[in-house]
Design a protein around this motif. Structure first.
Motif, PDB file in Angstrom:
ATOM      1  N   LEU A 190       5.775  -0.791   4.035  1.00  0.00           N
ATOM      2  CA  LEU A 190       6.775  -0.589   5.085  1.00  0.00           C
ATOM      3  C   LEU A 190       6.172  -0.636   6.486  1.00  0.00           C
ATOM      4  O   LEU A 190       6.899  -0.603   7.473  1.00  0.00           O
ATOM      5  N   ASN A 191       4.852  -0.703   6.579  1.00  0.00           N
ATOM      6  CA  ASN A 191       4.212  -0.725   7.891  1.00  0.00           C
ATOM      7  C   ASN A 191       4.102  -2.119   8.477  1.00  0.00           C
ATOM      8  O   ASN A 191       3.633  -2.287   9.596  1.00  0.00           O
ATOM      9  N   ILE A 192       4.480  -3.143   7.703  1.00  0.00           N
ATOM     10  CA  ILE A 192       4.423  -4.517   8.200  1.00  0.00           C
ATOM     11  C   ILE A 192       5.777  -4.863   8.790  1.00  0.00           C
ATOM     12  O   ILE A 192       6.793  -4.823   8.095  1.00  0.00           O
ATOM     13  N   PRO A 193       5.851  -5.178  10.095  1.00  0.00           N
ATOM     14  CA  PRO A 193       7.138  -5.485  10.709  1.00  0.00           C
ATOM     15  C   PRO A 193       7.661  -6.823  10.193  1.00  0.00           C
ATOM     16  O   PRO A 193       6.875  -7.637   9.698  1.00  0.00           O
ATOM     17  N   PRO A 194       8.985  -7.083  10.304  1.00  0.00           N
ATOM     18  CA  PRO A 194       9.948  -6.179  10.938  1.00  0.00           C
ATOM     19  C   PRO A 194      10.443  -5.076  10.015  1.00  0.00           C
ATOM     20  O   PRO A 194      10.922  -4.064  10.458  1.00  0.00           O
ATOM     21  N   ASP A 195      10.368  -5.281   8.676  1.00  0.00           N
ATOM     22  CA  ASP A 195      10.889  -4.231   7.799  1.00  0.00           C
ATOM     23  C   ASP A 195      10.094  -4.124   6.513  1.00  0.00           C
ATOM     24  O   ASP A 195      10.600  -3.704   5.494  1.00  0.00           O
ATOM     25  N   GLY A 196       8.836  -4.536   6.543  1.00  0.00           N
ATOM     26  CA  GLY A 196       8.005  -4.431   5.362  1.00  0.00           C
ATOM     27  C   GLY A 196       7.950  -5.721   4.574  1.00  0.00           C
ATOM     28  O   GLY A 196       8.695  -6.657   4.818  1.00  0.00           O
ATOM     29  N   ILE A 197       7.008  -5.742   3.622  1.00  0.00           N
ATOM     30  CA  ILE A 197       6.850  -6.920   2.777  1.00  0.00           C
ATOM     31  C   ILE A 197       6.630  -6.475   1.349  1.00  0.00           C
ATOM     32  O   ILE A 197       5.953  -5.470   1.097  1.00  0.00           O
ATOM     33  N   GLY A 198       7.238  -7.165   0.399  1.00  0.00           N
ATOM     34  CA  GLY A 198       7.132  -6.791  -0.999  1.00  0.00           C
ATOM     35  C   GLY A 198       5.947  -7.437  -1.674  1.00  0.00           C
ATOM     36  O   GLY A 198       5.674  -8.620  -1.459  1.00  0.00           O
ATOM     37  N   ASN A 199       5.256  -6.662  -2.505  1.00  0.00           N
ATOM     38  CA  ASN A 199       4.105  -7.158  -3.253  1.00  0.00           C
ATOM     39  C   ASN A 199       4.115  -6.539  -4.648  1.00  0.00           C
ATOM     40  O   ASN A 199       4.686  -5.453  -4.855  1.00  0.00           O
ATOM     41  N   PRO A 200       3.477  -7.217  -5.626  1.00  0.00           N
ATOM     42  CA  PRO A 200       3.345  -6.591  -6.949  1.00  0.00           C
ATOM     43  C   PRO A 200       2.679  -5.233  -6.847  1.00  0.00           C
ATOM     44  O   PRO A 200       1.721  -5.037  -6.084  1.00  0.00           O
ATOM     45  N   ILE A 201       3.165  -4.276  -7.616  1.00  0.00           N
ATOM     46  CA  ILE A 201       2.655  -2.908  -7.550  1.00  0.00           C
ATOM     47  C   ILE A 201       1.275  -2.845  -8.184  1.00  0.00           C
ATOM     48  O   ILE A 201       1.111  -3.218  -9.360  1.00  0.00           O
ATOM     49  N   PRO A 202       0.248  -2.390  -7.454  1.00  0.00           N
ATOM     50  CA  PRO A 202      -1.093  -2.254  -8.062  1.00  0.00           C
ATOM     51  C   PRO A 202      -1.059  -1.276  -9.236  1.00  0.00           C
ATOM     52  O   PRO A 202      -0.440  -0.215  -9.163  1.00  0.00           O
ATOM     53  N   GLY A 203      -1.729  -1.648 -10.325  1.00  0.00           N
ATOM     54  CA  GLY A 203      -1.806  -0.785 -11.488  1.00  0.00           C
ATOM     55  C   GLY A 203      -0.571  -0.801 -12.371  1.00  0.00           C
ATOM     56  O   GLY A 203      -0.502  -0.039 -13.346  1.00  0.00           O
ATOM     57  N   TYR A 204       0.409  -1.655 -12.047  1.00  0.00           N
ATOM     58  CA  TYR A 204       1.614  -1.721 -12.878  1.00  0.00           C
ATOM     59  C   TYR A 204       1.250  -2.183 -14.289  1.00  0.00           C
ATOM     60  O   TYR A 204       0.413  -3.059 -14.484  1.00  0.00           O
ATOM     61  N   LEU A 205       1.899  -1.593 -15.280  1.00  0.00           N
ATOM     62  CA  LEU A 205       1.698  -1.975 -16.676  1.00  0.00           C
ATOM     63  C   LEU A 205       3.021  -2.413 -17.278  1.00  0.00           C
ATOM     64  O   LEU A 205       4.055  -1.753 -17.077  1.00  0.00           O
TER      65      LEU A 205
END
Length: 886
Positions: A190-205
């Motif tokens: 959420l810290n990347i403007p303008p409203d965040g960027i989605g990425n694969p969740i680290p450690g997701y199983l």
């Protein structure tokens, strides 16, 4: 269920309720659909989320990123509905807004919720992990586009140790094909403007990675979207996600036109239950207007359980004549009936999917089974087709399709009848019939087509297929045939009588225009004959007949002399004139002589038989000159003949006798025409087949040992030598490194300096120099080694006088620098052998005894390229010289 299991389930649900009450989203997706007329770039976007209705952390609005570079918009909630799904209460929230895109492109839409549910088993620290949901929208020449819709909510329960099955009920209102693929749930920064960027969740199983094992398998069917988890091994809350990708056929190729991500939640708890089972149901194909009637049965192995049987899918969503489903009241064995009265609006390229769902009544976990059935609705064939000859063209007509949504028609043609009757669900005209596509019309009522460029005396057969906007095609019409009326002369013979460079002779014959309307085209009549070099066109006038008042009297044969028939074939065409040569009635078709070419090879000659005739040649008899007399040697129905068992270097001469005919029984048959004579001498042009190559890669010795098969043992008899080719890297250009003479010598050893990294191929060469293609490629690699000593004594006693490495291998070069204790360089080299004699720069001036430090970058040779490795250390110099001073 026992009290213990019920208590455990209550604990799981209470944990879920507690975590959900403090956070928000449990599941969601973004749906997009084009609005407005053609050319509009306005799309309506709907965010759908599923939340705990008792959660205080409500989300009355979301920030949407449109993916086109414009600023994000805040979208307020439009509607919310509380649902009970598999015994779970959930709130379905809708956030709707329209957006105008700048033009064609690929746009990634997304929203991010700051928190997921706490204690998700397969997401570390889930309460602090945002939930990001994305959709890819493609705006292109593919036309307007709406993303898939979902009919089954994404909140589900599952049982420990029992198969869990779920189908999202995805369907596409545009009729696009759908595929399904699992994906890692997305978080967001959420810290990347303008409203965040989605990425694969680290450690997701993925669910089957939480407790790996043969009893824990997780997969999604790429065609139906049915998710199977067989079987959950740990209780708790799970988040899973998948993509539904849209495919559309554009210019004959399947193209991805976007996708939707769905993020969903599964709650696993203990129970003593097995899922119900739906009996197998077969896919169907029906003609529009037919009724689909399916009987479905489901049963449950738990005798005390009752089952509810339902169905969902796109056929229930259509505006015109939607499908209906009914089943008997819930019991242990349930029967259901699916009925759909199809019509033309249901015709489409992709099958319709119907999903049957059986759910038991076990409390609190209702287990389910799904079966997906594909139903293809095909348009009926165009009716009452006809082919009417009109001069040199064929006029085709047929009735408009009974499907008013047809967009046009495709027309196919072949010479002679095939007798095609379509098989079950066999739409269009299959290639195996020999029919070729010749044209199309556009519009429901465009039901005529003029076929030109036809030959007289030939039966032409046609079939017509209706087309639809999404690329669907109807069944083919019945086969309908006719031939042009003989209103012009028809060529029947172009036969070579004499083969010569200057005195060649062609015999040309044609039949009269027996169907000509002599009242419409009165005489006197005459014929003009045209010739051309080659096989395709005739433009040079070579003969004009005398005028005749009777149609049957003009010439029907001509002996064309003084030709080069040895190196050229010839084409002929006749024109019929009336009114004493003042009115062109029409040209006949062009016909060529039979012209053969000879291709010599090893102990054989291949004859290529070339011609362009309006009649069909069906057999070719081959004659070879033996003892000065041409003798029949063989026959073929194809325009190629291979004469084998010949002697290399000896001349062989041939001609061909062709047999053919028209479909018209009024024209004499068979039509017999002779080719020119041609001669050739066989010569060995065939290389041996490639050897099969093997490699023993000894990287410690180091040595590469190559062995290969002798082609003379299976596919050749004159292999004479071998070329060995080498490259020191993958994908590098092969370089000839060695030649071995002798077919039985099939071994070669090689090193590239001290390296055995590289790839090899071998070619075989026969006695006249024909070289085979490359063999299979084999590759070896180094296991490099390079070690330096820590002492040497350069005192001239010939024992350990040089600073040299221990035996090494796989080294391309080095970059060595030696320093004294004050950091001054005393020696450097790029030679892996080094051979430092203990003097300053090998100049002869001894360096003082003592400890010297070195940095050595070693460049090891590997198959995939050079890899550097840095060695750092020290070496004692004990040469009997004064020691280094402080």
């Amino acid at each position: 269920m026992g009290a213990f299991l019920r208590t455990l389930w209550v604990a799981v649900l209470l944990a879920w309720a507690a975590s959900a009450s403090a956070t928000h989203n449990e599941a969601g997706e973004i749906l997009v659909c084009h609005v407005g007329g053609p050319g509009s770039l306005t799309y309506e976007v709907t965010i759908i989320t599923y939340t705990n209705p008792n959660s205080p952390a409500d989300r009355p609005e979301f920030v949407m990123t449109w993916g086109d570079g414009t600023l994000p918009d805040t979208i307020a909630r439009d509607d919310s509905t509380v649902l009970t799904v598999a015994g779970i209460q959930t709130q379905r929230n809708l956030y709707i807004q329209q957006h105008v895109y700048p033009g064609p492109g690929v746009y990634l839409l997304q929203f991010i919720d700051p928190n997921r549910v706490a204690d998700v088993v397969n997401i570390p620290g889930s309460v602090n992990v945002p939930m990001c949901v994305q959709t890819e929208l493609v705006i292109s020449v593919a036309g307007n586009n709406c993303t898939p819709q979902f009919l089954n909510p994404p909140i589900q329960n599952a049982c420990l140790g029992q198969p869990w099955v779920h189908n999202p009920g995805a369907y596409d209102t545009d009729g696009d094909s759908l595929s399904f693929e699992p994906m890692v749930c997305l978080g967001g920064d959420l810290n990347i403007p303008p409203d965040g960027i989605g990425n694969p969740i680290p450690g997701y199983l993925f669910p089957d990675q939480v407790v790996p094992g043969p009893n824990n398998q997780y997969a999604i069917d790429p065609a139906t979207g049915t998710i199977t988890w067989n079987s959950p091994q740990q209780a708790g809350i799970y988040n899973i996600a998948f993509k539904v990708r849209q495919w559309r056929k554009i210019n004959g190729q399947w193209v991805s036109i976007g996708w939707v991500e769905r993020d969903m939640q599964v709650i696993v708890g203990p129970c003593n239950n097995v899922p119900p089972v739906i009996a197998s149901v077969q896919d169907l194909c029906v003609e529009a207007g037919d009724q689909v009637a399916l009987s479905v049965q489901a049963s449950d192995a738990d005798a005390g359980q009752t089952i509810t049987l339902n169905a969902f899918g796109a056929p229930f969503q259509v505006a015109s004549s939607p499908a209906v489903f009914s089943s008997n009241p819930a019991q242990n064995i349930v029967f259901g009936n699916f009925t759909w009265n199809t019509n033309c609006s249901h015709v489409r390229q992709q099958p319709w999917q119907v999903v049957f769902n059986a759910r038991d009544n076990y409390n609190p976990v209702q287990l389910q089974d799904y079966k997906t059935v594909n139903i293809t609705v095909v348009a009926p064939a165009p009716e009452n087709p006809s082919a009417i000859p009109n001069g040199a063209v064929m006029e085709l007509t047929w009735d408009p399709s009974i499907c008013a949504n047809a967009t046009g028609y495709r027309i196919y043609r072949r010479q002679g009848s095939y007798g095609f009757v379509h098989g079950h669900c066999e739409t269009d005209v299959p290639a195996y019939t020999g029919y070729q596509y010749i044209g199309s019309t556009s519009g429901l009522n465009s039901t005529t087509y003029t076929d030109a460029g036809l030959a007289f005396g030939v039966t032409y057969c046609y079939m017509v297929v209706a087309t639809f906007a999404d690329g669907a095609r109807s069944y083919a019409s019945e086969e309908f045939c006719n031939m042009l009326r003989r209103e012009v002369p028809i060529m029947t013979h172009v036969s070579v009588g004499t083969t010569d460079l200057a005195a060649g002779v062609d015999t040309v014959r044609w039949s009269n225009a027996y169907d000509l309307d002599t009242l419409q085209f009165p005489g006197p009549y005459l014929i003009k004959l045209y010739r051309g070099n080659g096989l395709t066109s005739a433009t040079e006038l070579v003969h004009t007949s005398d005028p005749s008042p009777f149609l049957a009297n003009p010439d029907t044969a001509f002996l064309d002399q003084g030709l080069d028939t040895r190196t050229n074939g010839h084409a002929y065409r006749v024109e019929l004139y009336g009114s004493n040569g003042n009115t062109l009635i029409g040209p006949g078709n062009t016909a060529s002589s039979v012209f053969i070419t000879a291709e010599p090879d090893d102990q054989q000659v291949t004859l290529h038989i070339n011609f362009q005739t309006p009649w069909l040649n069906t057999q070719f008899d081959v004659f070879r000159q033996i003892g000065g007399v041409f003798t029949f040697v063989g026959s073929t129905t194809e325009p190629v003949y291979v004469d084998t068992g010949l002697v290399n270097g000896q001349s062989y001469c041939y001609y061909v006798k062709a047999f053919g005919g028209y479909n018209d029984p009024g024209i004499v048959s068979p039509l017999i025409n002779f080719s020119q004579e041609v001669c050739a001498s066989p010569v060995d042009l065939t290389p041996p087949c490639p050897p099969t190559l093997s490699l023993v890669n000894d990287c410690e010795l180091p040595l590469n040992t190559l062995t290969w098969t002798n082609p003379n043992n299976n596919c050749a008899d004159d292999t004479h030598r071998y070329n060995i080719w080498f490259t020191d890297s993958l994908g590098g250009e092969m370089v000839l490194i060695h030649t071995i003479t002798g077919a039985t010598d099939t071994l070669f050893t090689h090193t590239d300096g001290s390296s055995v990294a590289g790839c090899y191929v071998v070619t075989a060469i026969d006695s006249v120099g024909n070289e085979s293609a490359f063999s299979n490629q084999v590759c070896g690699d180094n296991c490099p080694s390079y070690t330096l000593p820590n002492v040497f004594s350069p005192n001239g006693d010939r024992v350990n006088d040089f600073f040299v490495p221990f035996p090494y291998r796989g080294v391309k070069e080095i970059d060595l620098h030696v320093f004294n204790r004050w950091g001054q360089e005393v020696f450097s080299t790029n030679d892996p052998a080094i051979r430092w004699n203990g003097t300053l720069g090998n100049t002869g001036e001894p360096v003082p005894d003592g400890v010297y430090f070195y940095v050595c970058t070693v460049f090891f040779k590997h198959l995939d390229g050079t890899r550097p490795e840095v060695l750092k250390g020290y070496v004692h110099v004990l040469g009997g010289n004064h020691a280094q001073r402080n």
